[in-house]
Scaffold this motif. Structure first.
Motif, PDB file in Angstrom:
ATOM      1  N   MET B 162       0.835  -1.215   0.000  1.00  0.00           N
ATOM      2  CA  MET B 162       0.000   0.000   0.000  1.00  0.00           C
ATOM      3  C   MET B 162       0.859   1.250   0.000  1.00  0.00           C
ATOM      4  SD  MET B 162       0.349   1.464   3.188  1.00  0.00           S
ATOM      5  CE  MET B 162       1.660   1.003   4.280  1.00  0.00           C
ATOM      6  N   ALA B 163       0.193   2.393  -0.183  1.00  0.00           N
ATOM      7  CA  ALA B 163       0.892   3.672  -0.086  1.00  0.00           C
ATOM      8  C   ALA B 163      -0.055   4.670   0.560  1.00  0.00           C
ATOM      9  CB  ALA B 163       1.291   4.153  -1.474  1.00  0.00           C
ATOM     10  N   PHE B 164       0.517   5.654   1.241  1.00  0.00           N
ATOM     11  CA  PHE B 164      -0.309   6.679   1.871  1.00  0.00           C
ATOM     12  C   PHE B 164      -0.651   7.736   0.829  1.00  0.00           C
ATOM     13  CE2 PHE B 164      -0.922  10.609   4.340  1.00  0.00           C
ATOM     14  CZ  PHE B 164      -1.893  10.174   5.234  1.00  0.00           C
ATOM     15  N   ASN B 165      -1.919   8.084   0.756  1.00  0.00           N
ATOM     16  CA  ASN B 165      -2.335   9.137  -0.168  1.00  0.00           C
ATOM     17  C   ASN B 165      -2.582  10.417   0.633  1.00  0.00           C
ATOM     18  OD1 ASN B 165      -3.640  10.920  -1.841  1.00  0.00           O
ATOM     19  ND2 ASN B 165      -4.991   9.382  -2.767  1.00  0.00           N
ATOM     20  N   PRO B 166      -1.692  11.385   0.521  1.00  0.00           N
ATOM     21  CA  PRO B 166      -1.829  12.585   1.354  1.00  0.00           C
ATOM     22  C   PRO B 166      -3.047  13.429   0.980  1.00  0.00           C
ATOM     23  CG  PRO B 166      -0.010  12.829  -0.182  1.00  0.00           C
ATOM     24  CD  PRO B 166      -0.520  11.440  -0.357  1.00  0.00           C
ATOM     25  N   ASP B 167      -3.567  13.259  -0.220  1.00  0.00           N
ATOM     26  CA  ASP B 167      -4.699  14.089  -0.631  1.00  0.00           C
ATOM     27  C   ASP B 167      -5.956  13.789   0.166  1.00  0.00           C
ATOM     28  OD1 ASP B 167      -3.336  15.545  -2.511  1.00  0.00           O
ATOM     29  OD2 ASP B 167      -3.554  13.951  -4.013  1.00  0.00           O
ATOM     30  N   ASN B 168      -6.180  12.526   0.455  1.00  0.00           N
ATOM     31  CA  ASN B 168      -7.367  12.223   1.252  1.00  0.00           C
ATOM     32  C   ASN B 168      -7.025  11.545   2.571  1.00  0.00           C
ATOM     33  OD1 ASN B 168      -6.646   9.787   0.249  1.00  0.00           O
ATOM     34  ND2 ASN B 168      -8.358   9.605  -1.189  1.00  0.00           N
ATOM     35  N   ALA B 169      -5.751  11.575   2.915  1.00  0.00           N
ATOM     36  CA  ALA B 169      -5.288  11.088   4.217  1.00  0.00           C
ATOM     37  C   ALA B 169      -5.694   9.645   4.482  1.00  0.00           C
ATOM     38  CB  ALA B 169      -5.806  11.990   5.342  1.00  0.00           C
ATOM     39  N   ARG B 170      -5.381   8.789   3.544  1.00  0.00           N
ATOM     40  CA  ARG B 170      -5.651   7.375   3.803  1.00  0.00           C
ATOM     41  C   ARG B 170      -4.593   6.507   3.125  1.00  0.00           C
ATOM     42  NH1 ARG B 170     -10.780   5.805  -0.099  1.00  0.00           N
ATOM     43  NH2 ARG B 170      -9.760   6.237  -2.070  1.00  0.00           N
ATOM     44  N   PHE B 171      -4.595   5.251   3.538  1.00  0.00           N
ATOM     45  CA  PHE B 171      -3.689   4.285   2.917  1.00  0.00           C
ATOM     46  C   PHE B 171      -4.434   3.619   1.771  1.00  0.00           C
ATOM     47  CE2 PHE B 171      -2.549   4.721   7.357  1.00  0.00           C
ATOM     48  CZ  PHE B 171      -1.214   5.086   7.241  1.00  0.00           C
ATOM     49  N   GLU B 172      -3.766   3.484   0.649  1.00  0.00           N
ATOM     50  CA  GLU B 172      -4.429   2.888  -0.519  1.00  0.00           C
ATOM     51  C   GLU B 172      -3.661   1.662  -0.995  1.00  0.00           C
ATOM     52  OE1 GLU B 172      -6.696   6.830  -2.232  1.00  0.00           O
ATOM     53  OE2 GLU B 172      -4.990   6.067  -3.366  1.00  0.00           O
ATOM     54  N   MET B 173      -4.439   0.683  -1.419  1.00  0.00           N
ATOM     55  CA  MET B 173      -3.828  -0.579  -1.838  1.00  0.00           C
ATOM     56  C   MET B 173      -3.112  -0.397  -3.174  1.00  0.00           C
ATOM     57  SD  MET B 173      -5.498  -4.302  -1.628  1.00  0.00           S
ATOM     58  CE  MET B 173      -6.844  -4.085  -2.762  1.00  0.00           C
ATOM     59  N   GLN B 174      -1.918  -0.981  -3.253  1.00  0.00           N
ATOM     60  CA  GLN B 174      -1.155  -0.953  -4.502  1.00  0.00           C
ATOM     61  C   GLN B 174      -1.010  -2.349  -5.087  1.00  0.00           C
ATOM     62  OE1 GLN B 174       0.366   2.166  -5.631  1.00  0.00           O
ATOM     63  NE2 GLN B 174      -1.092   2.881  -4.107  1.00  0.00           N
ATOM     64  N   ASN B 175      -1.035  -3.345  -4.199  1.00  0.00           N
ATOM     65  CA  ASN B 175      -0.805  -4.709  -4.678  1.00  0.00           C
ATOM     66  C   ASN B 175      -1.592  -5.708  -3.819  1.00  0.00           C
ATOM     67  OD1 ASN B 175       0.198  -7.234  -5.361  1.00  0.00           O
ATOM     68  ND2 ASN B 175       2.245  -6.421  -5.802  1.00  0.00           N
ATOM     69  N   PHE B 176      -2.667  -6.203  -4.383  1.00  0.00           N
ATOM     70  CA  PHE B 176      -3.550  -7.116  -3.650  1.00  0.00           C
ATOM     71  C   PHE B 176      -2.815  -8.395  -3.227  1.00  0.00           C
ATOM     72  CE2 PHE B 176      -6.721 -10.623  -3.801  1.00  0.00           C
ATOM     73  CZ  PHE B 176      -7.523 -10.223  -2.748  1.00  0.00           C
ATOM     74  N   TRP B 177      -1.991  -8.906  -4.130  1.00  0.00           N
ATOM     75  CA  TRP B 177      -1.305 -10.182  -3.854  1.00  0.00           C
ATOM     76  C   TRP B 177      -0.324 -10.049  -2.709  1.00  0.00           C
ATOM     77  CZ3 TRP B 177      -4.271 -13.512  -5.790  1.00  0.00           C
ATOM     78  CH2 TRP B 177      -4.921 -13.268  -7.000  1.00  0.00           C
ATOM     79  N   GLU B 178       0.320  -8.865  -2.659  1.00  0.00           N
ATOM     80  CA  GLU B 178       1.256  -8.641  -1.560  1.00  0.00           C
ATOM     81  C   GLU B 178       0.507  -8.634  -0.220  1.00  0.00           C
ATOM     82  OE1 GLU B 178       4.522  -5.344  -0.892  1.00  0.00           O
ATOM     83  OE2 GLU B 178       4.084  -5.619  -3.032  1.00  0.00           O
ATOM     84  N   VAL B 179      -0.705  -8.058  -0.237  1.00  0.00           N
ATOM     85  CA  VAL B 179      -1.522  -8.032   0.979  1.00  0.00           C
ATOM     86  C   VAL B 179      -1.940  -9.463   1.337  1.00  0.00           C
ATOM     87  CG1 VAL B 179      -3.727  -7.251   1.969  1.00  0.00           C
ATOM     88  CG2 VAL B 179      -2.391  -5.703   0.527  1.00  0.00           C
ATOM     89  N   LEU B 180      -2.392 -10.199   0.323  1.00  0.00           N
ATOM     90  CA  LEU B 180      -2.897 -11.553   0.560  1.00  0.00           C
ATOM     91  C   LEU B 180      -1.795 -12.498   1.046  1.00  0.00           C
ATOM     92  CD1 LEU B 180      -5.139 -13.672   0.415  1.00  0.00           C
ATOM     93  CD2 LEU B 180      -4.736 -13.874  -2.028  1.00  0.00           C
ATOM     94  N   PHE B 181      -0.645 -12.410   0.383  1.00  0.00           N
ATOM     95  CA  PHE B 181       0.409 -13.377   0.712  1.00  0.00           C
ATOM     96  C   PHE B 181       1.483 -12.800   1.634  1.00  0.00           C
ATOM     97  CE2 PHE B 181      -1.331 -15.141  -3.288  1.00  0.00           C
ATOM     98  CZ  PHE B 181      -1.801 -16.331  -2.742  1.00  0.00           C
ATOM     99  N   SER B 182       1.114 -11.801   2.386  1.00  0.00           N
ATOM    100  CA  SER B 182       2.064 -11.265   3.364  1.00  0.00           C
ATOM    101  C   SER B 182       2.456 -12.401   4.319  1.00  0.00           C
ATOM    102  CB  SER B 182       1.390 -10.120   4.120  1.00  0.00           C
ATOM    103  OG  SER B 182       1.707 -10.174   5.481  1.00  0.00           O
ATOM    104  N   PRO B 183       3.736 -12.487   4.673  1.00  0.00           N
ATOM    105  CA  PRO B 183       4.163 -13.601   5.539  1.00  0.00           C
ATOM    106  C   PRO B 183       3.422 -13.613   6.873  1.00  0.00           C
ATOM    107  CG  PRO B 183       5.926 -11.967   5.245  1.00  0.00           C
ATOM    108  CD  PRO B 183       4.849 -11.622   4.286  1.00  0.00           C
TER     109      PRO B 183
END
Lengths: 378, 511
Positions: B162-183
């Motif tokens: 993910m990355a932080f989006n300063p425009d709306n002050a939230r974290f946004e997903m960049q890579n679903f697979w990285e989230v899913l298969f996080s160790p």
């Protein structure tokens, strides 16, 4: 999916959320049936028939509600955080009615159940009336607005001490809620009429469907009248500025002749037809007409609330804090990813349909309750 | 973002979430494991045609149903409480957290619900094989739903993709697979579900030990035990391996949690593992007090477990709070300074945007990006806030490990006595068996205490402290809902236990 632009994805996800919401309202036939339990079932056997018939479906309704919440969280997280965090009490009370529902079917008839069968029946009644009424009142705020403001970081501050409960004190929201309660009862009666093979219950559910339709009408008419004349929350697509517009929802209905006005009218006719066919023509298939009608009506309601540059969760305290499908949604990447996941929805609907047609092939009869090794567990 | 923090409201909000989660976790592990055990029992019935396996399946299924209902009741609260009590968090992570939740709803919940109906109502309405398939699908559906929620939880422990989006002050997903298969997600998933399997096996051990002590339903009890204990041993092995993996991953991404688990205040090369100990409750970061009143250590083992390398350095609480430049450990003190700069630059950026001042906005954004990894630290008032409750985490962790080691021995012993055909004579052992599910609950709940208390003060590790994540509610409001939940859940739990006990007393139908 990735080739769709953000606005298209937002429209798509508003549609998906609407579909789940519409299916949920259709499935509130379970809640409606629970509301009728104490009046249409007079003997123990009748009660068992009604409870066993509804008891097979309650989880489906419950799961659809959970998915509805999950889909909102996923697709429009700003609504989730603003409404759930802000209108705290109304959601908490709704949730309480669903907690007590979840155990009631399973525990009602079991020996040593601590609270007694009557309490669990009251739980079911509360869920079927208060729960549905509050959900209706909460949906009403899509049109009447709420009292909140958002900070520059999109953090919500609720500006009314009622923390959501105030929604139930607006005549429009209250009427919307009561309309939903009676609609659920109409659907409940039609479902039971279709699902149970029992002469007395068939007769009583037939009457109940018709009576509840009559009770529903004044509230429906008031809601429709108000919708047509009330000021709506319009959003300027170029600047994102929200303003009050006269007859906004009427113009939305007209601007969407199919999914607005068309769905609404056809939907209402189908609901009425479902009841009329059951009451006067002894049809047992009224639930399918009324069910489809309900789905169409809810889709129309969501369409005029969210599409055509409208703020779907308006703030009457601070217009510019209002939520639109444009400013409340997830990012392009997330919406696109979830759209791939959502491709599974037709498959899910298909197996749900298949399994239920298998299980409901034979209608529920009194004999089913007493056979050895009976499946009827409630 | 929030100038004034009402600490007592925060604590009540945490208490409410803990209450809901702990109640929910009484029922969920049984659902996860019993669903598979039902599938095993029914498979044996379909394969052998032996009616007793059908009676066994139906008996455990009845208990499963009683437990399932209350699991559902507590589960719906879990989902919506993210919004009601942690609304700022919901906004900031909705873009990431929402996707697994939606996947859970679409893939898992309907599978579970639909085939649950077949499992209960379909004995006389569908074919034998279709019924069996349904039972398996309920097991798969239940465990799939655990996957998605643990992916979400894993992401909170170790935010990736993910990355932080300063425009709306939230974290946004960049890579679903990285989230899913996080160790973290993967080890959490396997550890949690296999611990659920284990607990369900202990549940069967408890019930069947009681039957054997009473001399009732002996055949059914032995058959159930044979299956449950075999499954229990396999599950225990998974719990052990993934437990080790979880601790290793914690060492890499949540070193403070590992330090608390081990009561390690000052980091060491070749750190020893404290096998057992009594911690000094008065010990505070930076002081000279002894960490333990009594301790039993295994030399060097912690370095091996934490880094899989003898001679490696394991940072302690003090290193992580105050820094240890020699070992390349940046302290929370320094991170707080950088975090405050990030917050300051973010505010400048927002202001510049409001004023349409692109030059200032670009400069502020660049400065923000430099320190954004420490954003969450900027909201803390002192470095000591980064230290969780060490005694609670230490004891919970050790209790879990000790009990987790005992359970496979218990399963093996039951299988041994079954093989020797003298299990019914081992009265003392069966009494221990009756207790076993309660020990299982202690271990299982302790595991969650380690995972969740151990990561305090973070809602999202390093990025969002709980004090910012919460909803802006009054203390009284949260207290009211806390007690409402406490009363309703306790009432329903009493009902559940009484119904369950009665059904167990009645035993299987037709026996």
């Amino acid at each position: 999916m990735g080739s769709l632009d953000l606005s298209q994805l937002q429209h798509l996800w508003w549609l998906l959320v609407s579909v789940v919401g519409a299916l949920f309202v259709f499935l509130t036939f379970v809640q409606g049936g629970q509301g009728l339990l104490l009046t249409i079932a007079r003997t123990d056997t009748e009660k068992s028939l009604v409870v066993n018939s509804l008891g097979k479906k309650w989880e489906l309704t419950f799961t659809t509600l959970v998915l509805f919440g999950g889909a909102f969280f996923a697709a429009f997280p700003l609504f989730y955080s603003t409404s759930f965090g802000g209108a705290y009490w109304v959601w908490m009370l709704i949730l309480f009615t669903f907690i007590v529902q979840a155990v009631s079917y399973e525990y009602r008839r079991k020996p040593d159940n601590f609270l007694g069968a009557k309490t669990y029946e009251v739980f079911l009644f509360i869920n079927g009336t208060v729960g549905v009424l509050l959900i209706g009142a909460a949906v009403g705020t899509f049109f009447t607005g709420s009292n909140f403001s958002l900070s520059e970081y999109n953090f919500v501050t609720w500006e009314h001490p009622g923390r959501g409960i105030e929604a139930a004190f607006s005549l429009f929201n209250l009427s919307f809620g009561i309309f939903m309660v009676f609609l659920a009862r109409v659907l409940g009666a039609l479902y039971l009429n279709n699902n149970i093979e029992h002469e007395v219950l068939i007769e009583r559910t037939r009457d109940a469907a018709f009576k509840n339709l009559l009770l529903l009408l004044p509230f429906l008419l008031y809601v429709l009248y108000r919708l047509l004349v009330m000021d709506g929350y319009a959003v300027d697509p170029a600047t994102g500025v929200v303003s009050l517009e006269k007859g906004k929802y009427l113009s939305n209905l007209l601007a969407m002749p199919i999914n607005g006005l068309g769905f609404l009218l056809v939907g209402l006719v189908l609901v009425v037809w479902g009841v009329v066919a059951t009451r006067f023509m002894a049809s047992r298939k009224g639930i399918w007409f009324a069910g489809l009608g309900t789905v169409l009506v809810v889709l129309a309601v969501f369409s005029i609330a969210g599409y055509n540059n409208t703020a779907f969760y308006p703030s009457k305290f601070d217009l510019q804090s209002s939520l639109t499908i444009g400013n409340a949604s997830s990012s392009h990447y997330t919406l696109a990813t979830m759209s791939y996941i959502a491709l599974a929805i037709p498959f899910v609907l298909a197996y749900v349909w298949y399994v239920w047609s298998l299980l409901d092939k034979r209608k529920l009869t009194e004999a089913d309750l007493f056979v050895e090794g009976s499946d009827e567990k409630y | 973002m929030l100038e004034q923090l009402d600490v007592s409201q925060l604590n009540w909000a945490r208490a409410q979430f803990a209450l809901t989660a702990m109640y929910h976790w009484i029922f969920v592990p049984l659902t996860l494991g019993l669903s598979f055990l039902l599938a095993f029992f029914e498979t044996l019935y379909v394969k052998t045609g032996n009616e007793q396996w059908k009676r066994i399946t139906k008996f455990w299924m009845k208990l499963f149903g009683i437990n399932f209902a209350i699991g559902v009741a507590t589960g719906i609260i879990m989902e919506f409480e993210f919004g009601t009590n942690w609304s700022n968090y919901s906004w900031m992570v909705g873009d990431i957290f929402g996707a697994p939740l939606a996947a859970e709803g679409i893939f898992a919940f309907f599978l579970e619900t639909t085939f649950f109906a077949v499992m209960f109502f379909g004995w006389n309405r569908v074919s034998k094989n279709f019924h069996l398939l349904s039972t398996w699908l309920v097991a798969i559906g239940s465990n799939l739903s655990a996957l998605w929620i643990l992916v979400a939880n894993g992401w909170m422990q170790h935010p990736v993709g993910m990355a932080f989006n300063p425009d709306n002050a939230r974290f946004e997903m960049q890579n679903f697979w990285e989230v899913l298969f996080s160790p973290v997600a993967m080890s959490h998933f396997v550890h949690t579900t296999s611990s659920g399997f284990l607990l369900s096996c202990l549940f069967i051990v408890t019930v069947c030990s009681w039957y054997l002590l009473k001399g009732r339903h002996v055949e059914m009890a032995k058959k159930s035990l044979a299956v449950a204990c075999t499954f229990g041993i396999i599950s225990a092995a998974f719990v052990g391996f993934t437990g080790d993996e979880s601790a290793y991953v914690a060492a890499q991404v949540q070193p403070m949690k590992l330090a608390a688990m081990e009561g390690l205040w000052d980091g060491e090369i070749n750190a020893d593992l404290v096998a057992l100990g009594i911690v000094n409750p008065a010990k505070k970061p930076g002081d000279d007090q002894d960490a333990f009143q009594i301790e039993v250590k295994i030399p060097y083992l912690l370095s091996l477990l934490a880094n899989r390398e003898f001679g490696s350095f394991v940072p302690g609480v003090n290193d992580l709070v105050y820094g240890n430049p020699e070992q390349g450990v940046m302290g929370a003190e320094e991170k707080i300074v950088l975090g405050k700069q990030a917050i300051h630059q973010l505010a400048l950026y927002k202001k510049a945007q409001e004023n349409n001042d692109d030059v200032v906005a670009a400069a502020a954004l660049a400065a923000f990006s430099e320190h954004q990894d420490y954003l969450g630290y900027g909201y803390l008032n002192s470095a000591e806030e980064t230290v969780p409750n060490v005694p609670l985490v230490f004891y919970s962790f050790h209790m879990m490990v000790v009990l987790g080691t005992l359970f496979p021995v218990l399963f093996a012993a039951i299988l041994f006595f079954l093989y020797k055909k003298n299990l019914g004579e081992q009265k003392w052992f069966l009494r221990l068996g009756v207790l076993s599910v309660f020990l299982g609950y202690v271990a299982s709940q302790s595991g969650w205490v380690v995972a969740e208390v151990g990561r305090q003060p973070w809602a999202i590790q390093g990025l969002l402290p709980v004090s910012i994540a919460r909803t802006n509610l009054t203390t009284t409001t949260v207290q009211m809902t806390f007690f409402m939940f406490l009363i309703i859940f306790t009432t329903l739990l009493i009902a559940e236990v009484r119904i369950m006990t009665k059904q167990i007393q009645n035993g299987p139908e037709g026996e």
